[in-house]
Design an enzyme around this catalytic site. Structure first.
Site, PDB file in Angstrom:
ATOM      1  N   ASP A 123       0.825  -1.207   0.000  1.00 29.24           N
ATOM      2  CA  ASP A 123       0.000   0.000   0.000  1.00 29.24           C
ATOM      3  C   ASP A 123       0.863   1.262   0.000  1.00 29.24           C
ATOM      4  O   ASP A 123       0.561   2.258  -0.666  1.00 29.24           O
ATOM      5  CB  ASP A 123      -0.892   0.042   1.246  1.00 29.24           C
ATOM      6  CG  ASP A 123      -1.784  -1.172   1.398  1.00 29.24           C
ATOM      7  OD1 ASP A 123      -1.480  -2.200   0.769  1.00 29.24           O
ATOM      8  OD2 ASP A 123      -2.761  -1.102   2.151  1.00 29.24           O
ATOM      9  N   GLU A 250      -6.660 -10.575  -5.022  1.00 30.89           N
ATOM     10  CA  GLU A 250      -6.503 -11.686  -4.088  1.00 30.89           C
ATOM     11  C   GLU A 250      -7.618 -12.727  -4.204  1.00 30.89           C
ATOM     12  O   GLU A 250      -7.664 -13.671  -3.410  1.00 30.89           O
ATOM     13  CB  GLU A 250      -6.420 -11.136  -2.665  1.00 30.89           C
ATOM     14  CG  GLU A 250      -5.176 -10.287  -2.454  1.00 30.89           C
ATOM     15  CD  GLU A 250      -5.142  -9.615  -1.098  1.00 30.89           C
ATOM     16  OE1 GLU A 250      -6.024  -9.905  -0.262  1.00 30.89           O
ATOM     17  OE2 GLU A 250      -4.232  -8.791  -0.869  1.00 30.89           O
TER      18      GLU A 250
END
Length: 562
Positions: A123, A250
Site C-alpha cells: 500500500d 486476491e
C-alpha cells in the site's frame, strides 16, 4: 495497582466559576534503536524541553508546520465545499501517518486503529508514496530508506524461498514476513517491482541521484536478480515468463503470467539495467563500488535487458483484451448481479477461497492497475476493452480498487464512472462504506484519493521523467488546483474546462520542463504559463521559450529510456 498502570493526582484550591485549563504533554520513544533502560531518560528529557518551550509556542510551531504542509499539498476543488472538506480530511490522514514515520515505514492503518496490527504492505509504495513524492519528497525518501534498511531480511527471505536477489516481505513490521497465508501473501511477488517503481518515481521527481546511487541502486539490483531467478526464458528464448504468482487481485491466486506482475517486473528489470549502465558511463567509480559489493557484471545487465524486452504480456487476440493471467478467461464467470450473491460481501466472508478461485471474479483492480502504472504503450481502444471487461467482474471488496478505477475511467473519458468511483474512495471512511473503519483509516485509499484527483482528473503523468498534463475535469467542476514538487520547485497547476495554467510558486527562480500540456510543450517559471486548447501563452520577459523549442535546463537525474 498493576505493574503496567500509572496514575497521577493533582490537588488545587478553587472557587465557583473559576475556569481552568489542563495541559498534558506526552513523550513517546521507541526501543527499536535504543535500550529499554534508556527510554525513561529520553522521555523525561523530551518533556522537559517541551516545558521550557511552552504550550503556546508548541502550538504556534505546529500551526506553522501544518501551514507549510497545506501550502504544498492542498488540492482545491472550486465550488464544492462538501467535496473540498472530504478531500482535506483524506490528505490530513496521510500526513498524520507519514510525517514522523521516518525510517519506520507507513502502516496500512497509520496510527488510527489496530487493524492489521500495525503492519506494512505494498500500500505504501503504490498508494501513499505518490502523494509524498510530489508534495513532501523528504517523507517519501524516509519511506524508501525503510525498505533499504530491510535489505538484509529481504535477502534472507529470498534464500528461504530458493531465489536470488531480495524478496521484500508481503506483510511486515520488522522486516520479516508476517503473512500467514502464502497464496494471497508471499506469492504477491510484485511487491519487489512496486518498491522499485516507487523508487524511480521519487528519483525522477526530485533528481535525488545521490540517494539512488548510494542506496536505491541496491534495491534495483536485488529486485532485478529476484525476478530473473523467479522467471525463465521459454524454449525458443523469445519469451520470458513468470509462473506461480499472485497479482493484486486476491481472489485469483498462484497463476502463471499475471499481467500486472509481468509488466511491473519488466519495468523493474529495465530500470535496474539502465540505471547501472548509466552509472558505468557517467559515474564509473560508483559503478565499480557497486560491482565490488554485489558482484554485478555487464553480462548480467545484458541479461536483464534481454528479459525485459522478451517479457511475455498475455493478450487474447480474439477478444482483444489482456487476460489477467494465462488461465483467467477459461474460468467460469461469477454472476455478481445474482440477488442471492449481492448481499454476500465481501465474498471471502461467505465463500471458501477455493470456491472463489475457480471463477472470473476480482477483489480489486489488477489489469486496470497495470494499465494505470504501465499502460503508456497500450492503445486507447485496448484499454477501453480491458477496462469494460474487468469493471463488471470487480466486486470492490478491497478498499484499494475504487480510486484506481476512477483514474483509468477518467483517462478513457468515462466521466460519470470516474466520478462515481472517486466518491466511493473519497467517502470510504467518512461514511464507513466497508463497515470496518473502526479498525482504522484506510491510508492507502486516502493516498488514492489524491492520485484520483491529480493523475485522474488532473491528468498528470510522469513517464520516465517526462512530465505531462492532459486533464479530464469532471462535469460541473469549475476548476481543480493542485501542487506538484518537481526538481525542487513547487509547481501550481490550475485546471479549468478548456485551459491549464502552471506556475512555480516556491523553490526560487528557475525553470521546470519541458512539460507537455494537452499536447503542447511548455517550460514553467515563476510567471504563469497558460495553455488554452491549441494556444500556448508564455512569458517572454521570464526567458521562457515557445512550446517545443529545446531549453538549456540541466537536470542531474538518472534517466531511463523506454
Amino acid at each position: 495497582m498493576r505493574d503496567d498502570v500509572a496514575r497521577g493526582v493533582d490537588h488545587g484550591d478553587g472557587t465557583r466559576g473559576l475556569r481552568m485549563r489542563l495541559g498534558e504533554v506526552v513523550s513517546y520513544h521507541s526501543s527499536r534503536h535504543v535500550s529499554a533502560e534508556e527510554l525513561a531518560f529520553r522521555c523525561a528529557r523530551t518533556i522537559n524541553r517541551a516545558r521550557q518551550v511552552g504550550y503556546r509556542t508548541l502550538m504556534a510551531n505546529q500551526a506553522e508546520w501544518l501551514g507549510r504542509f497545506w501550502r504544498r499539498s492542498d488540492v482545491r476543488v472550486s465550488g464544492h465545499p462538501e467535496l473540498q472538506q472530504a478531500v482535506r480530511w483524506n490528505l490530513f490522514q496521510l500526513i498524520q501517518a507519514s510525517a514522523r514515520a521516518e525510517t519506520q515505514g507507513i502502516p496500512a492503518k497509520g496510527l488510527t486503529g489496530s487493524g492489521y496490527g500495525g503492519h506494512y504492505f505494498w500500500d505504501t509504495e503504490v498508494y501513499a508514496l505518490p502523494f509524498l513524492t510530489y508534495t513532501s519528497p523528504q517523507f517519501s525518501r524516509n519511506a524508501l530508506r525503510f525498505r533499504y534498511l530491510m535489505l538484509p531480511q529481504a535477502t534472507e527471505r529470498a534464500r528461504e524461498l530458493s531465489h536470488d536477489g531480495v524478496l521484500f516481505p508481503w506483510r511486515t513490521i520488522n522486516g520479516h514476513e508476517s503473512s500467514a497465508y502464502y497464496a494471497a501473501g508471499t506469492a504477491q511477488y510484485h511487491i519487489d517491482a512496486d518498491i522499485a517503481y516507487a523508487l524511480m518515481k521519487y528519483v525522477y521527481a526530485t533528481g535525488d541521484s545521490e540517494f539512488l546511487l548510494s542506496e536505491g541502486v541496491d534495491i534495483l539490483v536485488g529486485t532485478a536478480r529476484f525476478f530473473m531467478s523467479l522467471g525463465f526464458f521459454d524454449p525458443t528464448g523469445e519469451k520470458f515468463q513468470i509462473h506461480s504468482v499472485t497479482g493484486p487481485d486476491e481472489y485469483t491466486t498462484v497463476v502463471n503470467n499475471n499481467f500486472y506482475t509481468n509488466v511491473m517486473a519488466r519495468y523493474n528489470l529495465r530500470a535496474a539495467a539502465d540505471v547501472a549502465l548509466q552509472m558505468r558511463r557517467e559515474r564509473p567509480e560508483a559503478f565499480q563500488e557497486l560491482s565490488d559489493r554485489s558482484g554485478l557484471s555487464i553480462d548480467e545487465l545484458d541479461l536483464w535487458d534481454r528479459a525485459a524486452k522478451a517479457m511475455y504480456i498475455p493478450f487474447d487476440e480474439g477478444m482483444q483484451i489482456h487476460p489477467q493471467d494465462d488461465q483467467f478467461l477459461n474460468r467460469q464467470l461469477w454472476n455478481l448481479d445474482d440477488p442471492a450473491v449481492g448481499p454476500k460481501r465481501p465474498l471471502l466472508l461467505h465463500y471458501h477461497p477455493l470456491t472463489i478461485y475457480r471463477y472470473q471474479v476480482l477483489k480489486q483492480a489488477d489489469v486496470v492497475l497495470g494499465l494505470f502504472l504501465q499502460g503508456d504503450d497500450v492503445p486507447a481502444e485496448i484499454k477501453k476493452r480491458d477496462y469494460t471487461y474487468y469493471d463488471r467482474l470487480t466486486t470492490g471488496d478491497s478498499s484499494l480498487s475504487a480510486v484506481v478505477q476512477s483514474i483509468v475511467a477518467a483517462e478513457l473519458g468515462f466521466r460519470e464512472t470516474a466520478m462515481d468511483f472517486f466518491l466511493r474512495g473519497l467517502f470510504l471512511d467518512l461514511e464507513n462504506l466497508h463497515g470496518n473503519s473502526a479498525d482504522g483509516v484506510h491510508i492507502a485509499s486516502c493516498g488514492g484519493v489524491w492520485s484520483a484527483l491529480v493523475f485522474g482528473f488532473g491528468g498528470f503523468r510522469d513517464d520516465y521523467g517526462h512530465f505531462s498534463i492532459d486533464p479530464r475535469l469532471p462535469e460541473g467542476w469549475e476548476s481543480l488546483e493542485f501542487n506538484v514538487t518537481l526538481q525542487g520547485y513547487q509547481v501550481r497547476v490550475t485546471v479549468e474546462e478548456d485551459a491549464v495554467e502552471l506556475q512555480i510558486v516556491d523553490g526560487g527562480e528557475g525553470l521546470v520542463g519541458p512539460v507537455t500540456v494537452m499536447g503542447k510543450e511548455v517550460v514553467v517559471g515563476t510567471r504563469p504559463v497558460r495553455v488554452e486548447g491549441e494556444t500556448t501563452l508564455v512569458a517572454d520577459e521570464q526567458g521562457l521559450v515557445e512550446a517545443g523549442i529545446a531549453t538549456d535546463v540541466v537536470q542531474d537525474i538518472v534517466t531511463v529510456d523506454k
